[in-house]
Design a protein around this motif. Structure first.
Motif: not given
Length: 75
Positions: A52-66
């Motif tokens: 149907d044209g929908t996009r499912r996107v997974w994003v990630r970031r490294r867990r740090t205190p900052a």
């Protein structure tokens, strides 16, 4: 871009799932994700394009205190 409720956190990474509606062009999606990467520390993990044209996107970031001080995703 909308954020789904699904958030996964493991020892090293924080993952978020986004939904891009069918009307969002590929270039517009790339720009939105680039802004998130630049200012919030997210990187692209996975993209699924549905019929149907929908996009499912997974994003990630490294867990740090900052990373706790970085702003979240735009919704």
């Amino acid at each position: 871009m909308t954020t789904d409720a699904e958030v996964v956190i493991d020892e090293d990474w924080e993952y978020r799932r986004l939904r891009l509606p069918p009307g969002v062009s590929r270039i517009s999606a790339a720009i939105q994700l680039s802004i998130q990467a630049e200012f919030s520390g997210w990187e692209l993990s996975n993209v699924r394009l549905y019929s149907d044209g929908t996009r499912r996107v997974w994003v990630r970031r490294r867990r740090t205190p900052a990373s706790a001080a970085l702003p979240g995703l735009m919704t």
